[in-house]
Design an enzyme around this catalytic site. Structure first.
Site, short mmCIF file in Angstrom:
data_model
loop_
_atom_site.label_atom_id
_atom_site.label_comp_id
_atom_site.label_asym_id
_atom_site.label_seq_id
_atom_site.Cartn_x
_atom_site.Cartn_y
_atom_site.Cartn_z
N THR A 106 5.66 8.23 13.42
CA THR A 106 5.61 7.47 14.67
C THR A 106 4.16 7.31 15.13
OG1 THR A 106 7.83 8.12 15.28
CG2 THR A 106 6.37 7.54 17.09
N CYS A 163 13.57 11.09 6.73
CA CYS A 163 13.44 10.61 8.11
C CYS A 163 14.72 10.86 8.89
CB CYS A 163 13.11 9.12 8.12
SG CYS A 163 14.30 8.15 7.19
N GLY A 216 6.76 5.14 8.09
CA GLY A 216 5.94 6.35 8.14
C GLY A 216 6.12 7.04 9.47
N LYS A 235 0.88 -1.18 0.00
CA LYS A 235 0.00 0.00 0.00
C LYS A 235 0.91 1.22 0.00
CE LYS A 235 -1.73 3.02 2.09
NZ LYS A 235 -1.58 4.48 1.77
N GLU A 259 9.66 1.49 10.65
CA GLU A 259 10.68 2.52 10.38
C GLU A 259 9.98 3.86 10.52
OE1 GLU A 259 13.87 2.33 9.65
OE2 GLU A 259 14.01 0.14 9.59
N GLU A 266 9.29 16.18 15.13
CA GLU A 266 9.74 16.08 13.74
C GLU A 266 8.95 17.07 12.88
OE1 GLU A 266 8.61 12.60 11.42
OE2 GLU A 266 10.69 12.44 10.77
P1 NAD Z 1 2.30 8.66 7.51
O1 NAD Z 1 2.53 7.90 8.77
O2 NAD Z 1 1.29 9.73 7.49
O3 NAD Z 1 1.87 7.64 6.33
C1 NAD Z 1 2.67 6.52 6.00
C2 NAD Z 1 1.79 5.49 5.31
O4 NAD Z 1 0.82 5.01 6.25
C3 NAD Z 1 1.00 6.04 4.13
O5 NAD Z 1 0.96 5.05 3.12
C4 NAD Z 1 -0.39 6.25 4.73
O6 NAD Z 1 -1.44 6.18 3.79
C5 NAD Z 1 -0.48 5.07 5.68
N1 NAD Z 1 -1.43 5.23 6.78
C6 NAD Z 1 -1.98 6.38 7.28
N2 NAD Z 1 -2.82 6.08 8.30
C7 NAD Z 1 -2.79 4.73 8.46
C8 NAD Z 1 -3.40 3.82 9.38
N3 NAD Z 1 -4.22 4.25 10.34
N4 NAD Z 1 -3.09 2.51 9.28
C9 NAD Z 1 -2.23 2.07 8.34
N5 NAD Z 1 -1.64 2.87 7.43
C10 NAD Z 1 -1.90 4.19 7.50
O7 NAD Z 1 3.73 9.18 7.05
P2 NAD Z 1 4.08 10.08 5.80
O8 NAD Z 1 3.64 11.48 6.08
O9 NAD Z 1 3.63 9.41 4.55
O10 NAD Z 1 5.68 10.01 5.81
C11 NAD Z 1 6.48 10.80 6.60
C12 NAD Z 1 6.92 10.06 7.85
O11 NAD Z 1 7.61 8.86 7.48
C13 NAD Z 1 7.91 10.86 8.68
O12 NAD Z 1 7.59 10.72 10.04
C14 NAD Z 1 9.24 10.19 8.36
O13 NAD Z 1 10.23 10.36 9.35
C15 NAD Z 1 8.82 8.77 8.22
N6 NAD Z 1 9.83 8.02 7.46
C16 NAD Z 1 10.61 7.11 8.12
C17 NAD Z 1 11.62 6.44 7.44
C18 NAD Z 1 12.52 5.45 8.12
O14 NAD Z 1 13.16 4.66 7.42
N7 NAD Z 1 12.60 5.45 9.44
C19 NAD Z 1 11.80 6.68 6.07
C20 NAD Z 1 10.99 7.63 5.45
C21 NAD Z 1 10.00 8.29 6.14
#
Ligand code: NAD
Length: 503
Positions: A241, A295, A239, A186, A261, A394
């Site tokens: 935290t 991230c 995504g 997804k 992650e 963040e």
């Molecule tokens: P997000 O958590 O908003 O979304 C991530 C994914 O989760 C998306 O595909 C989203 O549609 C899905 N999602 C949203 N709500 C959900 C739920 N209730 N259940 C399951 N899935 C759901 O994050 P974002 O804004 O897309 O990305 C930015 C974040 O990702 C930042 O916090 C960044 O630090 C983190 N990130 C971490 C790494 C790592 O390797 N540690 C790498 C890249 C980004």
């Protein structure tokens, strides 16, 4: 497809069981180019039924097709084919990434050029890690032997963000396939097109069996439907935290293996003996590259008091020289943030920092010369206290929070005084000090005199609220194997049934 926007809106469907299929629902997501807001693609907003169809396809492929029983050398061949597809289509894939999230083409092209290395690496490694081991057990006076088998988990559900869409998918897909799992992805609602196109290319140009790799685009509710599906054997999430906690709760209820992650608030620490030219470059790389949307962003810049003022002068001067513009232009150094909601979030954090007492060294505003609604200047906040919101939360944008310190002990204390623990860096010529920092900092990755470097064979992941588990490296492959312990008796006789054979 070229870096020019397509003339008409490109319509995509779900990718399930080796073919594009229509969604069970009518709702669609429009994909725009954040540089100017033009809408250029649309994808289905996947329903729970769509997710179920994809999981069933992946389950069937796991239970009935040969992928999991393919010998490691056979899986390696297919992973190498995927790497070759990436190499052949790297320009197209890079352009799709840029049109979705506005990241610089000059960053996405090299990213696509190395992405195949992850598939090649895991293709090689599965022949080694997957071989298991024999254990010299002493039970029954050595008349037994025990060995360890490595087996795939089964169906993996992967949920990914928008900032490096295909690379972060690769960090899951390559080891998952290498270990013999099947996969339902997804992607982020902001960046679904490259995921669908990549699955199509893999299907057309490699021998990966149908159903092994499926893609269901959609918003958060699609991700939630996947995370809670009881047909999954593992959930791999990248995504924020906050969402990671929700995914972990659901996985906990289902007792599904989970890896996370998550976000970061990483300290980039400059000592008075640092090579300042190099360190300023490293700070720029840490927080202004990718418009700060990474991230591992070095968003907390801890600076020794002896060099603080000179550093701030140099950083603000360099920030002011950054060329903002079209992410497809090779001269551009910083593009837009990925969507308007993200711009608002960044702006709110900058305003909050100023309200809480930080001073504006540079930036903080929408530049005059850019189109659309997603540009923000590279921003330097000074006089930041580590207790302020801009030092603890963040931001995920181009905002450096500069915090002074006076001793090594204080630097280490400040570096660790945050809920996150994804990455950290130190700039010093003193290798003893560097080593003390490496040993004391609670972060999954530490760079000494560098920033933002990753490789297929080096593990990546977070301490504390930055995640669970590791991606990349040997550890990244172990995440996709179950371990089975197998006992053979050659004594020919079962002992006392009421006592446990422990030796
Ligand atoms: P997000 O958590 O908003 O979304 C991530 C994914 O989760 C998306 O595909 C989203 O549609 C899905 N999602 C949203 N709500 C959900 C739920 N209730 N259940 C399951 N899935 C759901 O994050 P974002 O804004 O897309 O990305 C930015 C974040 O990702 C930042 O916090 C960044 O630090 C983190 N990130 C971490 C790494 C790592 O390797 N540690 C790498 C890249 C980004």
């Amino acid at each position: 497809m070229s870096a020019d926007l397509p003339g008409e809106v490109q319509e995509y469907d779900l990718f399930i069981d080796g073919e594009f299929r229509q969604s069970n629902g009518d709702d669609r997501i429009e994909v725009d180019f954040p540089y100017d807001g033009s809408i250029w693609a649309s994808v289905p907003n996947g329903t729970a039924t769509d997710v179920d169809d994809a999981v069933q396809a992946a389950r069937h492929a796991f239970d009935h097709d040969d992928w999991r029983n393919t010998q490691p050398s056979g899986r390696r061949t297919v992973l190498n084919q995927i790497a070759d597809v990436i190499d052949e289509y790297s320009t197209e894939l890079a352009e799709l990434e840029t049109l979705q999230n506005g990241k610089l083409l000059r960053e996405m092209e090299p990213q696509m050029n190395v992405m195949g290395d992850w598939f090649r690496y895991y293709g090689r490694l599965c022949e080694d890690v997957g071989e298991g081991r024999t254990i010299p057990v002493e039970n029954k006076d050595g008349q037994m032997f025990n060995y360890v088998r490595k087996e795939p988990y089964g169906v993996v559900g992967a949920i990914t963000p928008w900032n490096s869409p295909l690379l972060l998918t690769t960090w899951k897909l390559a080891p998952a396939l290498a270990a013999g799992n099947t996969f339902v992805h997804k992607p982020s609602e902001e960046t679904p097109v490259s995921a669908l196109r990549f699955a199509e290319l893999v299907n057309e140009h490699t021998d990966l069996p149908d159903g092994v790799y499926n893609v269901v685009p959609g918003e958060g509710q699609t991700g939630a439907a996947l995370a809670e599906h009881d047909g999954l054997d593992k959930v791999a999430f990248t995504g924020s935290t906050a969402v990671g906690r929700e995914v972990a709760k659901t996985a906990g209820e289902n007792l599904t293996k989970v890896s996370l992650e998550l976000g970061g608030k990483s300290p980039n620490v400059l000592f008075e003996d640092a090579d300042l030219d190099n360190a300023v470059n490293g700070v720029m790389k840490g927080i202004f590259a990718a418009t700060g949307q990474t991230c591992m962003a070095g968003s907390r810049v801890l600076v020794h008091e002896d060099i603080h003022d000179e550093f701030v002068d140099r950083l603000t001067e360099r920030a002011g020289e950054i060329k903002l513009g079209d992410p497809r232009d090779p001269e551009t150094e910083m593009g837009p943030v990925a969507f308007r909601g993200q711009w608002e979030k960044v702006k709110e954090y900058v305003d909050k920092g100023l309200e809480e007492g930080a001073q504006l060294g540079f930036g903080g505003e929408m530049p005059d010369s850019t189109p659309g609604e997603c540009f923000i200047q590279p921003t330097v906040l000074v006089d930041v206290d580590n207790g302020m919101t801009v030092a603890q939360e963040e931001i995920f944008g181009p905002v450096a929070s500069v915090i002074p310190f006076s001793t090594e002990e204080e630097a280490i204390e400040l570096a660790n005084d945050v809920d996150y623990g994804l990455a950290a860096a130190i700039w010093t010529q003193n290798m003893g000090r560097a080593n003390r920092f490496v040993e004391s900092v609670r972060a999954g990755t530490v760079w000494v005199n560098e920033y933002r470097v990753v490789a297929p064979n080096s593990p990546f992941g977070g301490y504390k609220d930055s995640g669970l588990g590791r991606e990349c490296g040997r550890e990244g492959l172990e995440e996709y194997y179950q371990t089975k312990s197998v006992w053979y008796d050659h004594a020919g006789e079962v002992g006392d049934p009421f006592s446990l054979d422990v030796e």
